[in-house]
Structures are given as C-alpha cells and as structure tokens.
Design a protein around this motif. Sequence first.
Motif, PDB file in Angstrom:
ATOM      1  N   HIS A   1     -11.415 -80.303  19.759  1.00  0.00           N
ATOM      2  CA  HIS A   1     -10.975 -78.924  19.719  1.00  0.00           C
ATOM      3  C   HIS A   1     -11.198 -78.176  18.293  1.00  0.00           C
ATOM      4  O   HIS A   1     -11.573 -77.101  18.099  1.00  0.00           O
ATOM      5  CB  HIS A   1      -9.463 -78.928  20.045  1.00  0.00           C
ATOM      6  CG  HIS A   1      -8.604 -77.852  18.977  1.00  0.00           C
ATOM      7  ND1 HIS A   1      -8.590 -76.450  19.667  1.00  0.00           N
ATOM      8  CD2 HIS A   1      -8.026 -77.957  17.901  1.00  0.00           C
ATOM      9  CE1 HIS A   1      -7.868 -75.803  18.731  1.00  0.00           C
ATOM     10  NE2 HIS A   1      -7.509 -76.565  17.759  1.00  0.00           N
TER      11      HIS A   1
ATOM     12  N   ALA B   1     -13.521 -75.368  19.097  1.00  0.00           N
ATOM     13  CA  ALA B   1     -12.549 -74.080  19.215  1.00  0.00           C
ATOM     14  C   ALA B   1     -12.890 -73.249  18.040  1.00  0.00           C
ATOM     15  O   ALA B   1     -13.414 -73.549  16.838  1.00  0.00           O
ATOM     16  CB  ALA B   1     -11.240 -74.386  19.211  1.00  0.00           C
TER      17      ALA B   1
ATOM     18  N   ASN C   1     -13.111 -81.342  28.075  1.00  0.00           N
ATOM     19  CA  ASN C   1     -13.620 -81.984  29.201  1.00  0.00           C
ATOM     20  C   ASN C   1     -13.278 -83.546  29.134  1.00  0.00           C
ATOM     21  O   ASN C   1     -13.590 -84.099  28.373  1.00  0.00           O
ATOM     22  CB  ASN C   1     -15.441 -81.715  29.117  1.00  0.00           C
ATOM     23  CG  ASN C   1     -15.918 -82.645  30.366  1.00  0.00           C
ATOM     24  OD1 ASN C   1     -15.405 -83.538  31.018  1.00  0.00           O
ATOM     25  ND2 ASN C   1     -16.936 -82.018  30.810  1.00  0.00           N
TER      26      ASN C   1
ATOM     27  N   GLU D   1     -12.247 -68.098  20.422  1.00  0.00           N
ATOM     28  CA  GLU D   1     -12.271 -68.930  21.768  1.00  0.00           C
ATOM     29  C   GLU D   1     -11.866 -70.325  21.712  1.00  0.00           C
ATOM     30  O   GLU D   1     -11.914 -70.936  21.115  1.00  0.00           O
ATOM     31  CB  GLU D   1     -13.845 -68.985  22.179  1.00  0.00           C
ATOM     32  CG  GLU D   1     -14.554 -67.700  22.136  1.00  0.00           C
ATOM     33  CD  GLU D   1     -14.142 -66.760  23.350  1.00  0.00           C
ATOM     34  OE1 GLU D   1     -14.388 -65.717  23.767  1.00  0.00           O
ATOM     35  OE2 GLU D   1     -13.827 -67.491  24.516  1.00  0.00           O
ATOM     36  N   PRO D   2     -10.789 -70.511  22.545  1.00  0.00           N
ATOM     37  CA  PRO D   2     -10.354 -71.878  22.759  1.00  0.00           C
ATOM     38  C   PRO D   2     -11.539 -72.779  23.370  1.00  0.00           C
ATOM     39  O   PRO D   2     -12.376 -72.296  23.715  1.00  0.00           O
ATOM     40  CB  PRO D   2      -9.015 -71.911  23.788  1.00  0.00           C
ATOM     41  CG  PRO D   2      -9.531 -70.562  24.526  1.00  0.00           C
ATOM     42  CD  PRO D   2     -10.230 -69.440  23.777  1.00  0.00           C
ATOM     43  N   TYR D   3     -11.300 -74.096  23.045  1.00  0.00           N
ATOM     44  CA  TYR D   3     -12.252 -75.171  23.630  1.00  0.00           C
ATOM     45  C   TYR D   3     -11.725 -75.916  24.615  1.00  0.00           C
ATOM     46  O   TYR D   3     -10.620 -76.487  24.412  1.00  0.00           O
ATOM     47  CB  TYR D   3     -12.575 -76.097  22.629  1.00  0.00           C
ATOM     48  CG  TYR D   3     -13.365 -77.186  22.949  1.00  0.00           C
ATOM     49  CD1 TYR D   3     -12.974 -78.419  23.224  1.00  0.00           C
ATOM     50  CD2 TYR D   3     -14.976 -76.752  23.214  1.00  0.00           C
ATOM     51  CE1 TYR D   3     -13.901 -79.349  23.572  1.00  0.00           C
ATOM     52  CE2 TYR D   3     -15.617 -77.971  23.674  1.00  0.00           C
ATOM     53  CZ  TYR D   3     -15.287 -79.239  23.831  1.00  0.00           C
ATOM     54  OH  TYR D   3     -15.864 -80.268  24.143  1.00  0.00           O
ATOM     55  N   GLU D   4     -12.292 -75.773  25.760  1.00  0.00           N
ATOM     56  CA  GLU D   4     -11.649 -76.467  27.118  1.00  0.00           C
ATOM     57  C   GLU D   4     -12.069 -77.850  26.958  1.00  0.00           C
ATOM     58  O   GLU D   4     -13.343 -78.323  27.153  1.00  0.00           O
ATOM     59  CB  GLU D   4     -12.161 -75.741  28.260  1.00  0.00           C
ATOM     60  CG  GLU D   4     -11.430 -75.869  29.677  1.00  0.00           C
ATOM     61  CD  GLU D   4     -10.086 -75.655  29.385  1.00  0.00           C
ATOM     62  OE1 GLU D   4      -9.497 -74.603  28.931  1.00  0.00           O
ATOM     63  OE2 GLU D   4      -8.874 -76.462  29.846  1.00  0.00           O
TER      64      GLU D   4
END
Length: 392
Positions: free
Chosen positions: A164, A168, A177, A172-175
């Motif tokens: 993150h 991120a 995985n 924009e947020p970081y998804e």
Amino acid sequence: KNKLFTFDPGFMSTASCVSEITYIDGDEGILLHRGYPIADLAQNADYLEVAHLLLFGERPTQQEYKEFIQLVRKHTLVHEQISRFFHGFRRDSHPMAIMCGVSGALAAFYHDSLDINNIQHRELTAIRLLAKMPTLAAMCYKYSIGQPFMFPLNKLSYSGNFLHMMFATPCEPYEVNPVLERAMDRIFILHADHEQNASTSTVRTAASSGANPFACIAAGIASLWGPAHGGANEACINMLEEIGTVDRIPEYIARAKDKNDPFRLMGFGHRVYKNYDPRAKVMRKTCHEVLKELNIDNPLFDVAMELERIALSDPYFIEHKLYPNVDFYSGIILKAIGIPKSMFTVIFAMARTVGWIAHWKEMFKPGNMKIVRPRQLYTGHTERPFEPMDKD
Ligand code: SDX
C-alpha cells in the motif's frame, strides 16, 4: 535440543560467535530458525509470526500474536521530521544510499530508547525498527519517483501495508492482490535471517563496541548493499536484461566458466550452500505462482527460466555446486510485482532487519558482549630502520 552439540575448545576458539537463532547445514541444504525448517515457516507462517520466533525464541500463541501485531502497528509511523530529512537527498540517489543515511539518523530521532543497558529501551528499539523499516523503504521509493509519501494503513497486514505505501497515491487506493501479498510476505520470511552472513556479522561487530542499535543496523545495511551479498538480486536482473534473449545465454555461461573472466552469474552460488539453497526451492515455487497469477509474458522471465534449466543440467555448475540462490528468484518476483530493481536490496534489508535485531539482542546474553577483534596473519615487512628524507 534435538541434536546435542558437543563443542570442542578448538571450535569455540575459532567460532566468531555462539548463537541459538539459525542453524545452516550447507552440504545438506538445511536451514532452521529456532529449530523450525524454513520450508515449514514459509508455507505455514507469516512474517510477523517468524519475526516473533526470531526475536523471542518461540512462536507466539494466538493471543501473543494478536498483541504483537498491535504493538508493531503502534510504531509504523516515522517522526514527521524524517520526511524532511529525505529531502536532503537527490531524487536520483540509490535507495540504499538513502536507507544507510536514514537508518543511522533514527538515533537522532529516537534517543529515548538508546540506552543499550536498559532492557525496556532494547525491546522498544527492536519493535520500532521492525515496524518502521517498511515505512522508510516505501518512502525511499516514493521520494525517487516524486510522489508524496503514503502513511501506513494499520488495518492491513505487514506485507499488505508495505505494498500500500509503495503503490497507493492520495488520488488512488491500491487494491492489495492476495497472491502478491503472500509472495511479498514469503520474500520477507525467506530473507529474515541467515546465521553469520556478512551483514549480520557486521551488525554483531558494531554491537560489540556498544554502538547504539540504529548505528548497528545502518552498518548492516551498508554491508548488505554489495553485489556479492544483498545486492545480488538487483545485479541478477541487470544480468538478465544484459543477456536479453535466450539465444545469448550460452555466451554468458561460457564467460561464467572462464577463470580469466571476472563475470559471475548473479543469483548463482553461495558461500555456504553446496547443495540447493532451501530458500530458493520455496522462492522458485512462489516465482512460478506469481508469473502464473499475473499471466506475465516477459522475455526476461523466459531468459531466467532457460538460464535456470541450463545451469541445473550443466556439468560445470553441478561439479562446482552452483545452484540458483535465493536472490535469483526474488528479483524476478519483485520485478513481476512492479517493484523497480533499485529497490530490491532495500527490500532485502527490510526483511533482514528482524534477523539483525535478533542477533543484536542475543549479544546481551551473559558472556556474549565481548568486543569483536578478529586476528590477522601479518605478511608485511619485518622491522626496518627509518632513514629521514633530505627535504632540501
Ligand atoms: C546472499 O552468506 C549468506 O548467507 C548470504 C545470503 C544471506 O541470506 O545473507 O545467503 C545472501 O548473499 C546469497 C549470495 C548472493 N550473491 C550472488 O548471487 C552473487 C554471485 N555469487 C558469487 O558471487 C558467489 O557464488 C558467492 C560470493 C555467493 C560465493 O562465492 P565463493 O564463496 O567464492 O564461492 P565458492 O568458493 O563456493 O566458489 C566455488 C567455485 C569458484 O571457482 P573455482 O575458483 O573453485 O574454480 O565456483 C565459482 C568460483 O569462482 N563461482 C562462480 C559463481 N560463484 C562461485 N562461478 C560463476 N558464477 C558464480 N555465481
């Protein structure tokens, strides 16, 4: 102890130190952390569970694990002035140069936990370093690309939080995985500790003079930076990029065998393992999982897999016991995750910090804290008279 070690005095006088943390058998390809095989840990534990094992000698109970996570989360932020400290570096500085500087500078910010004779200070410093290294590492990356620093998001896992902070942005947020999060965590576990390697020995040597823990970690980071040690993962990707295509591999294999050519295959061979590095086995499996998950079709990875295939079947490599080591696969995984190669050794340093701290803590056991003073074999001049120079 399941294997009684009867040290003869001769061994004790040559051993650089005595430790209970990690056991390696290079000929058998065995790596144990406090008695647990690395493959079991990498498969079934997460990094903070392994960190607890390394730091305190035992795996945490479920309650201890929850408390440990909360304790680490309390210290993930860094002093706000450290952000300004970063701005003294050029944007194009190598992140390891920044990590060397910033880790040593922590002593200027956390002077309330520098008394090495105070166990509360030692325990606080250990947690601070474990918690803050991912934040500092991600700050190195953000600074190098001109993006704002991202604060830790403590609801995430240790590895998820690192990804993150790396990827991120305020926009924009970081998804995270889960496959990449697990791969990241496995890379941290596989790099956590490795007995008396060059950087850990450097940390123990610095600690033996009574230097503060932040200075000791900075010394370890400096030693790890070299391409023969922690810098090998970055050097390995540079080598794969230089080879470029599968048809050029034989040229480099020939160079690796040529004693007059200083070229060495980065990511192959090991000072201790004369059998397959047990970490590399786990890393290889993770590497193939990540490439499959990301459905990556990059010629670099084709070169890497073909180089691995050739090296594992070439008589020279078999005879010289030159197997792919942990750094061969970690570079490929990190590149696949999207982490730039300049950050690879920073990630190694981040992961190894818990091992360095565990060894630093071990130095405070009774009888361990003796200043390191290696002996030398003198091969210089015998005594000779000094004839003053006629300076007129
Ligand atoms: C790490 O100590 C640790 O535990 C380190 C580490 C850790 O977790 O802390 O495991 C992490 O540092 C892993 C190693 C990463 N480094 C690299 O991948 C760089 C490439 N590897 C080489 O630089 C080398 O293999 C070393 C430095 C790792 C080990 O070097 P050694 O001890 O000199 O190797 P060796 O004595 O076992 O060499 C045996 C022979 C020699 O040839 P001869 O003189 O006997 O004919 O193999 C040759 C070496 O020249 N050789 C290589 C080679 N590594 C050794 N030939 C070509 N390519 C190579 N990579």
